[in-house]
Design an enzyme around this catalytic site. Structure first.
Site, short mmCIF file in Angstrom:
data_model
loop_
_atom_site.label_atom_id
_atom_site.label_comp_id
_atom_site.label_asym_id
_atom_site.label_seq_id
_atom_site.Cartn_x
_atom_site.Cartn_y
_atom_site.Cartn_z
N ASP A 395 -41.18 7.33 -26.90
CA ASP A 395 -42.43 7.31 -26.17
C ASP A 395 -42.23 7.57 -24.69
OD1 ASP A 395 -44.97 7.20 -27.20
OD2 ASP A 395 -45.38 5.18 -26.44
N ASP A 827 -49.14 -5.76 -34.70
CA ASP A 827 -48.56 -5.98 -36.02
C ASP A 827 -49.37 -7.00 -36.83
OD1 ASP A 827 -47.93 -7.95 -34.25
OD2 ASP A 827 -45.76 -7.86 -34.52
#
Length: 1124
Positions: A395, A827
């Site tokens: 990223d 998550d």
């Protein structure tokens, strides 16, 4: 049956792809050409195999495969997608044939300096029988302008028609079958149960009859009776004989088993929970009815805190009522999926594919060597090579990470075969070579010592290369930038500019090993080359392996003997999604969704396993164990298999409860007995279609209506229409539902038809085997033994399209599809959404740890990690993901568990107040009760005894140790009085004032002291989170000193109230002891004078307090106390 597809012009499809041109080529202009495609579907039998799909790659297909794998693809918003053919991606040489970069012989065409493409063994791909060496570009020129004539022998090529679609332009070619047809064709072939061929591409009918004893399998005319089987076949093929109606019953064996916890442990555990609940209720009732009239404020605060603690304990304890253990049988998995049988006579693996995701963002905080070791452990995993793909998400778009991954791919050429040959565990080279046990134990091969020494030396050199990459990139870039500067200055003077040369601004670019600009983030940031502003990048580091095993050679005496070892490597892909200013890229969740889409286009594994860059595969068979649950009966209703997190590098005493064993071995096992464990961010095997936001198969929901209850159909994968099909029947809906679904597809998944078409393929491949009558949703055995399609340039170009920053605009990515946005703990929210749709999950605890990673052992880093988790929980509580708003599909106890996830940070408010109560009691001489009555002491004893018994039984059924349980209790108070309180404040600021919260990455690098493995443990880094615990400690210590002084100096010494306050103060201080120890730094380095000063200050403050507020009956310091 012959089906004619619709006539469609190539222009609409070709225009979409050819805008993504190769280098500076112009858009293709082959629009207006009508194409008609007819597909003949013939049921496959041993005598009639589908010949329209060749299982061997043609020369042109190999060329395109090699071209796609050797090129770097870049693109993005308002940009052309370009394919840059790379001669090399790293400065060091790599000989593995799958490695990116053109490594073939030189092209024989005069004036061309290109390279001949190579096959899976590294041999030149020569399209003509005369073996004339020609590169890809010259080959395509010969087809386009030379009428398909070989420049060497002047004879026409044998297969010009196969590349006619790409001969007229250098634009990136379309995938075979124009995308959707490719997916439909593959799905139809899989569902037909196409039989496997031999390597000669011809079906051996005699061998088939011998292997099946004249039986093609269930449903054929001939079926041998029990009497026809000889005695020797009983053990190997007894399931084939007899009545075909009992065939499945004889064959089927479960892949997993539930191991119930002994009732001798679980029954008393549940009983004590009930008893403690009753005791708490009676105690709270007694406390409310018996106020302390002398200190109502103290009594009121304590009662409110105790009621909240009881409520919080109930939320935490109720989901622990049904803990279970599970066991996966790998032998049965091998028997079902990799053993020769009538539907798979060669025993080729029938396991579904897995796409592995590794995420990294900052090479400074996440060292490339750590990430490289994680990738090496994935490439060496014990899973079919052709079914495994690894995607690395960078990223940060850093060249350092890119070249480190390329170095890892190069070293994998040696490391992976070495692991396969000698059964190495773990398959992370850094961990393996640092093992403290004997590496030669149970090793019997005579060449192991020599080969281990060779691999160790190569790994040391590999580490040096990785460590030197930053300096190498800097020196290379400086050299190229100096050259560019000289060229620019020369051109400046030639143009006769009169301005000073100092006004000439040349960007300081970052250069790749092949002398081209790095398309990602430059070391010196520039427009379109910074962390938040760069193009999409996809580089296939290791191209897809061949379908058949490929053994090595022993040509070099110094190299490893790999003549009996499969040297193929799984596909490895580097991905850096596009980033542009003004877009919310959604941090890790956005990166994961980009990988989901890119992998769906390139490999489309029906299962996805994501790992953090510092978590590696410790057990090479962990993927198989997880697959046992997915492929077992009922596995089609599992959304994910969560593995426990295990950590290395933790100090032996685990001062800050980094192992988190109470959560992973108690809470998660208990949730496994309800609807499944929560998703914890790493080490999780997902079902791809569950991530797409679909419901479990045939999930029905009862909805209350005016005339009673009715069933509401759910959104399953079956309701996703196949584009391009006119005759469509849905399992879960009618035509109206279909038309509506077609209209909503772009809104849900985006405008990529290849992505949408891949959904049904992934769903089918992820189904368990239909080898038992009880398996309602399954696939035929042998359906996944077909080779996957070669990777072509158009496929990679489409993958570039789906990771562009604009792709998610006006879609449901991050809202209902993929990883969910809007929380720093994406998550937990993602797992919650799946459970809320009715999916189940499974907790897979392997005998040997499946994965291992690192955790921050420094106090400040640990507190910041806990702060991030707690802040995410507060965000969940104030969002629509609050379990109070969940659907009826979420089970009650699972709802309680998720409710506790959102509520637990708020306990910090009451916890801090309660930690100050002992000090307030000591300062004022009052207590939370009027007096220490027998009733109060009996209740206190009952609550304490039940807590001790519950802890003992939890330790018994979970297998954790008492010290681990106590460390967890200590850090619960440390985190509750520091990070949790800050999380509540930040969460309230975000909800009420809209102030966003930003977090930094947890550092994965070690301390500076190389001689001490735990040097980072003693580093003191000040943070405001430490203020509340320090204040609590100081106030309680001073209160104890004041109370003792007051009692000693008082005429009426009330020892009972002193003991009560001092006891609770010591209870607080005992929990904060690890925190105080962390503040003192390294043992032995804290000067003694610090402790002397602390004692003097405490005594002075105590005497000062007594002087200000002297004991009753005395007006002087010291009261009636006299020194002897």
């Amino acid at each position: 049956m012959i089906m004619a597809s619709k006539f469609k012009h190539a222009s609409s499809t070709v225009r979409k792809i050819t805008q993504l041109s190769n280098d500076m080529d112009q858009e293709s202009e082959n629009g207006g050409v009508g194409l008609a495609t007819y597909t003949v579907h013939i049921p496959p039998t041993p005598d009639n195999q589908p010949m329209e799909i060749s299982l061997e790659r043609s020369n042109s297909r190999r060329v395109e495969d090699q071209y796609a794998s050797s090129s770097m693809f870049t693109g993005g918003f308002n940009q052309l997608t370009r394919a840059h053919l790379k001669d090399k991606v790293i400065e060091s040489e790599s000989s593995h044939p799958q490695m990116a970069g053109a490594k073939g012989s030189s092209c024989a065409v005069p004036g061309c300096d290109g390279r001949v493409m190579t096959d899976e063994r590294g041999l030149d791909v020569l399209p003509c029988e005369c073996d004339y060496k020609i590169c890809r570009d010259c080959y395509r020129d010969a087809l386009r302008t030379g009428e398909g004539i070989c420049p060497g022998c002047k004879e026409p090529y044998k297969e010009p028609e196969e590349v006619q679609g790409v001969a007229n332009s250098r634009a990136l070619p379309l995938p075979p079958g124009a995308g959707v047809n490719k997916m439909e064709r593959r799905l139809s072939l899989m569902k037909s149960g196409a039989l496997t061929r031999s390597q000669t591409n011809e079906f051996d009918h005699a061998q088939w009859l011998f292997e099946t004893k004249g039986s093609y399998g269930y449903g054929n005319a001939m079926w041998p009776k029990d009497s026809e089987l000889d005695a020797s076949s009983v053990s190997g093929s007894d399931w084939m004989g007899g009545d075909p109606n009992v065939f499945n019953e004889k064959q089927w064996r479960p892949l997993t088993r539930k191991l119930s916890i002994s009732a001798a442990v679980l029954s008393p555990y549940r009983l004590i929970i009930f008893v403690r609940l009753v005791v708490l209720v009676f105690f709270l009732v007694w406390r409310v009815r018996n106020p302390n009239d002398d200190a109502l404020w103290l009594w009121g605060m304590s009662v409110v805190c105790e009621i909240w603690f009881a409520f919080s304990w109930v939320l935490d304890q109720l989901p622990k009522l049904f803990p279970i253990n599970r066991f996966a049988d790998l032998d049965v998995l091998k028997e079902k999926f990799e053993t020769p049988n009538p539907t798979n006579p060669t025993g080729k693996s029938d396991l579904p594919g897995i796409d592995m995701f590794v995420s990294t963002a900052d090479p400074e905080k996440e060292p490339p060597l750590v990430t490289a070791n994680t990738i090496l452990s994935i490439l060496a995993a014990d899973y079919p090579v052709e079914k495994l793909s690894c995607y690395v998400s960078d990223d940060g778009g850093a060249l350092l990470t890119f070249e480190a991954m390329a170095e890892a791919a190069s070293f994998a050429n040696l490391w992976v075969p070495f692991c396969r040959k000698h059964g190495i565990e773990p398959r992370n080279p850094e961990s393996y070579f640092n093992l403290k046990r004997d590496p030669y134990k149970n090793k019997v091969r005579s060449d192991f010592v020599r080969e281990r020494r060779r691999v160790k030396r190569e790994y040391d050199e590999f580490k040096v290369r990785i460590n030197s990459l930053p300096d190498s990139i800097r020196r290379r870039s400086d050299a190229y930038n100096a050259r560019e500067e000289i060229k620019a200055m020369k051109k400046w003077r030639e143009n006769g500019n009169e301005e000073p040369v100092e006004n000439l601004k040349i960007p300081k670019a970052t250069w790749m090993a092949d002398g081209t600009h790095w398309p990602g983030t430059w070391t010196t940031a520039a427009p379109e080359h910074s962390r938040g502003d760069h193009a999409s990048i996809i580089q296939v580091m290791l191209k897809p392996p061949s379908d058949e095993p490929l053994t090595g050679t022993a040509t070099d005496s110094d190299a490893l003997d790999l003549t009996e070892v499969d040297i193929r490597l799984p596909m490895l892909v580097y991905v850096s999604r596009e980033k542009r200013p003004g877009y919310d890229h959604n941090k890790k969740a956005g990166a994961m969704n980009a990988l989901v889409r890119a992998s769906a286009i390139m490999s489309n594994g029906p299962f996805i396993l994501n790992l953090d860059c510092d978590h590696y595969i410790f057990n090479s068979q962990a993927l198989r164990e997880g697959m046992c649950f997915m492929m077992d009966r009922g596995g089609e209703r599992l959304c994910y298999v969560q593995f426990p997190q295990r950590f290395e590098g933790i100090d032996p005493n685990d001062r800050y409860a980094n192992h988190n064993t109470v959560f992973f071995d108690v809470n998660m096992r208990a949730l496994d007995g309800i609807q499944g464990p929560v998703y914890v961010g790493t080490g999780c095997l997902f079902r791809r279609t569950a991530l797409y936001g679909f419901d479990p198969p045939q999930m029905k929901e009862e909805v209350a209506g005016w005339f009673g209850r009715k069933n509401k159909k759910s959104s399953t994968v079956a309701s996703v229409p196949e584009t391009g099909s006119e005759d469509q029947s849905l399992r879960n809906g009618g035509i109206d539902d279909e038309e509506m679904s077609i209209a909503l597809i772009p809104k849900k998944f985006g405008n990529s038809s290849l992505l949408v078409d891949s959904i049904k393929v992934a769903e089918f491949q992820g189904l368990p085997l239909a080898d038992h009558s009880s398996i309602k949703y399954g696939r035929p055995p042998g359906a996944l033994t077909l080779p996957r399609d070669p990777l072509d340039a158009a496929t990679v170009a489409e993958a570039i399209n789906v990771i562009s920053c604009w792709y998610e605009d006006k879609t449901e990515w991050g809202l209902r599809v993929g990883w969910i946005y809007g929380s720093v703990t994406e998550d937990v929210v993602t797992g919650y959404r799946m459970h809320n749709r009715g999916w189940k999950s499974v907790y897979c605890v392997t005998k040997r740890d499946a994965f291992r990673g690192t955790a921050p052992i420094n106090l400040t880093d640990r507190l910041h990690q806990v702060l991030r988790w707690a802040t995410g929980s507060v965000e969940i509580f104030f969002s629509r993901n609050n379990a109070l708003l969940a659907s009826s599909r979420l089970k009650f106890l699972q709802r309680i568990a998720y409710l506790n996830v959102g509520i637990y940070p708020f306990t910090s408010i009451f916890l801090i107040v309660y930690c100050f109560l002992p000090a307030l009691s000591l300062f004022t001489g009052q207590f939370i009760v009027q007096s220490l009555q027998v009733t109060f002491l009996v209740y206190l004893l009952g609550i304490t005894l039940t807590l001790v018994l519950l802890a003992a039984l939890e330790i018994k059924w979970s297998g954790i140790e008492l010290e681990e349980w106590w460390r967890n209790e200590q850090f619960w108070l440390i985190g509750g009085t520091s990070a949790h309180l800050a999380a509540v404040l930040q969460g309230l600021l975000k909800v009420m004032a809209g102030i966003e919260i930003s977090f930094t990455l947890t550092s994965k690098s070690a301390g500076d002291d190389e001689n001490d493995e735990y040097a980072d443990l003693y580093v003191i880094k000040w943070t405001s989170l430490m203020i509340p615990p320090i204040t609590i400690m100081m106030v309680n210590l001073i209160a104890i000193a004041v109370a003792v002084s007051r009692t000693i100096y008082s005429d009426d010494r009330q020892w009972s109230s002193l003991l009560g306050g001092v006891f609770f103060s010591f209870w607080v201080l005992a929990h904060l002891y690890p925190f105080a120890k962390g503040l003192m730094g390294r043992r032995g380095r804290t000067p003694t004078i610090v402790f002397v000063w602390s004692g003097l200050i405490s005594i002075t403050i105590s005497l000062l307090w007594v002087a200000i507020d002297p004991p009753s009956g005395s007006s002087q310091i010291g009261g009636s106390f006299q020194f002897p």
